[in-house]
Design an enzyme around this catalytic site. Structure first.
Site, PDB file in Angstrom:
ATOM      1  N   ASP A  51      -5.623  -6.664   5.887  1.00 36.62           N
ATOM      2  CA  ASP A  51      -6.815  -5.946   5.437  1.00 36.62           C
ATOM      3  C   ASP A  51      -7.900  -6.958   5.081  1.00 36.62           C
ATOM      4  OD1 ASP A  51      -8.547  -4.072   4.437  1.00 36.62           O
ATOM      5  OD2 ASP A  51      -7.249  -3.377   2.824  1.00 36.62           O
TER       6      ASP A  51
ATOM      7  N   ASP B 165      -3.126 -17.926   1.761  1.00 39.12           N
ATOM      8  CA  ASP B 165      -4.262 -18.602   1.121  1.00 39.12           C
ATOM      9  C   ASP B 165      -4.832 -19.671   2.052  1.00 39.12           C
ATOM     10  OD1 ASP B 165      -1.745 -19.723   0.739  1.00 39.12           O
ATOM     11  OD2 ASP B 165      -2.185 -20.581  -1.225  1.00 39.12           O
TER      12      ASP B 165
ATOM     13  N   TYR C  90       0.817  -1.219   0.000  1.00 39.87           N
ATOM     14  CA  TYR C  90       0.000   0.000   0.000  1.00 39.87           C
ATOM     15  C   TYR C  90       0.848   1.266   0.000  1.00 39.87           C
ATOM     16  CZ  TYR C  90      -4.128  -2.856   1.124  1.00 39.87           C
ATOM     17  OH  TYR C  90      -5.145  -3.776   1.103  1.00 39.87           O
TER      18      TYR C  90
ATOM     19  N   ASP D 266     -11.250  -8.430   7.711  1.00 42.87           N
ATOM     20  CA  ASP D 266     -12.650  -8.303   7.302  1.00 42.87           C
ATOM     21  C   ASP D 266     -13.324  -9.675   7.278  1.00 42.87           C
ATOM     22  OD1 ASP D 266     -12.572  -5.568   7.002  1.00 42.87           O
ATOM     23  OD2 ASP D 266     -13.553  -5.610   5.034  1.00 42.87           O
TER      24      ASP D 266
ATOM     25  N   LYS E   8       3.313 -15.194   2.633  1.00 43.62           N
ATOM     26  CA  LYS E   8       3.299 -15.987   1.401  1.00 43.62           C
ATOM     27  C   LYS E   8       4.756 -16.238   1.014  1.00 43.62           C
ATOM     28  CE  LYS E   8       0.912 -17.660  -2.163  1.00 43.62           C
ATOM     29  NZ  LYS E   8       0.112 -18.874  -2.047  1.00 43.62           N
TER      30      LYS E   8
END
Ligand code: NAD
Length: 353
Positions: free
Chosen positions: A244, A220, A138, A248, A188
């Protein structure tokens, strides 16, 4: 202990008023708390033309902790971008160097039917996601959209300095020490060098926390495990973009947005505490909002910034008690329970305290 109280917009003032009642009970029982209120978001714009007034920022910086309601509303949507309420929130997080975002996903057994998952999968769920908030893809440079070989390409840079990983890892290990002493680092590393470094640094930091059981999981798989068997997790630490998405996902395991608190911390555990939901303009001013996420944000403040674990537990126990009594605001109401207003819910928590 100085607490800056920033109610904000929409339902913000209604829900924060209930949390302030709770703080006042703690103060009357001996905690030395000093509360001071200031406008932020649309309220800041209305007051002085700035969603983060100078005086509000100064108060926040001079306080030990900040309690925030929510910001935003349709009446501010047409303002220039830098005057919009959300800018005030982004700026205060940045100005206070709040790099660690804590999002618990906690489901009270009484509310298990609110989840879209089967009750036995989620009942009693209590996990904490620690998301790095100021780095990663980001913010990494270079970034942009440009033309290469006759076509447009878009690119971002996933980047973490080891100091950034180290400081958020310390926060996560510290939290794991205050909870179930289990930490899962999500990355990852099988594909990304950035994740490889992340994992190495987390393993280094782990040496300072021998009591915490550290595990590693690819993102994942973590996304899958969160819906398959979420109760296997205690604390999860992860980077900005993975956090992020996973936070959620985890919050929706509980199904009730009005119940979830959050904290954003700096390197000294100074923090900003707020519910995860927004200003809910559709129900603002009607005294029907659920104040429990904000009240539970106060519990987090007691635990993580003010080091008042007993007060944190006292608030959480009071919330459990009102739920067990069958009291519900409209958003969590089901047949056979008793629907109460925002202020009545606040009063019930105070009584239970
Ligand atoms: P929202 O979270 O405000 O509302 C989504 C839905 O959930 C609405 O139906 C609302 O009534 C309900 N809801 C939210 N909190 C509730 C509570 N405590 N009790 C009962 N019901 C509740 O999200 P939105 O509608 O997308 O956004 C509304 C405004 O809030 C926008 O201006 C948005 O920018 C802002 N916002 C602010 C924050 C923040 O301050 N941290 C976060 C998200 C959205």
């Amino acid at each position: 202990m100085k607490i800056a109280v920033l109610p904000g917009d929409g339902i913000g003032p209604e829900i924060v008023a209930q949390a302030v009642k709770v703080l006042k009970v703690l103060a009357s029982d001996g905690l030395k708390l000093e509360l001071q209120e200031a406008p932020i978001g649309g309220a800041g714009f209305d007051a002085v033309g700035d969603p983060l007034p100078e005086a509000t920022l100064a108060l926040a910086k001079a306080s030990d902790a900040v309690l925030l309601g929510a910001v935003g509303g349709p009446q501010y949507d047409s303002l220039p971008r830098d005057k919009r309420p959300e800018r005030g929130l982004l700026r205060i997080r940045k100005e206070m160097n709040l790099f660690a975002n804590l999002r618990p996903a906690l489901l009270y057994p009484e509310l298990a039917s609110a989840s879209t998952l089967r009750p036995e999968v989620v009942a009693g769920l209590d996990i904490m996601i620690v998301r790095e908030l100021t780095g990663d893809v980001y913010f990494g440079q270079p970034r942009g959209i440009e033309t290469r070989n006759g076509e447009r390409v878009g690119f971002n840079t996933m980047l973490y300095a080891e100091s950034e990983v180290r400081r958020v890892a310390h926060v996560a290990f510290g939290i794991a020490m205050k909870r179930g002493k289990k930490l899962c680092s999500v990355e990852k590393a099988n594909v990304l060098e950035c994740s490889e470094l992340w994992k190495e640094v987390v393993i280094e930091v782990a040496k300072e926390y021998p009591e915490v059981a550290l595990s590693h999981m690819y993102v994942d798989n973590a996304a899958m495990q969160l819906v398959r068997n979420p109760k296997q997790f205690d604390v999860i630490v992860t980077g900005n973009i993975f956090g992020d998405i996973l936070s959620d996902e985890a919050s929706m395991l509980t199904g009730s947005i009005g119940m979830l608190a959050s904290a954003s911390l700096d390197a000294n555990n100074k923090g900003l505490y707020e519910p995860i939901h927004g200003s809910a303009p559709d129900i603002a001013g009607k005294n029907v909002a659920n104040p429990l996420a904000t009240i539970l944000s106060v519990a987090m403040m007691m635990r993580y910034t003010l080091n008042q674990e007993a007060s944190a537990q006292r608030i959480e126990a009071a919330v459990k008690k009102v739920l067990a009594q069958g009291l519900r605001t409209a958003d969590i109401y089901t047949d056979g329970t008793k629907k109460v207003s925002c202020s009545a819910m606040g009063d019930a928590v105070v009584a239970a305290l």
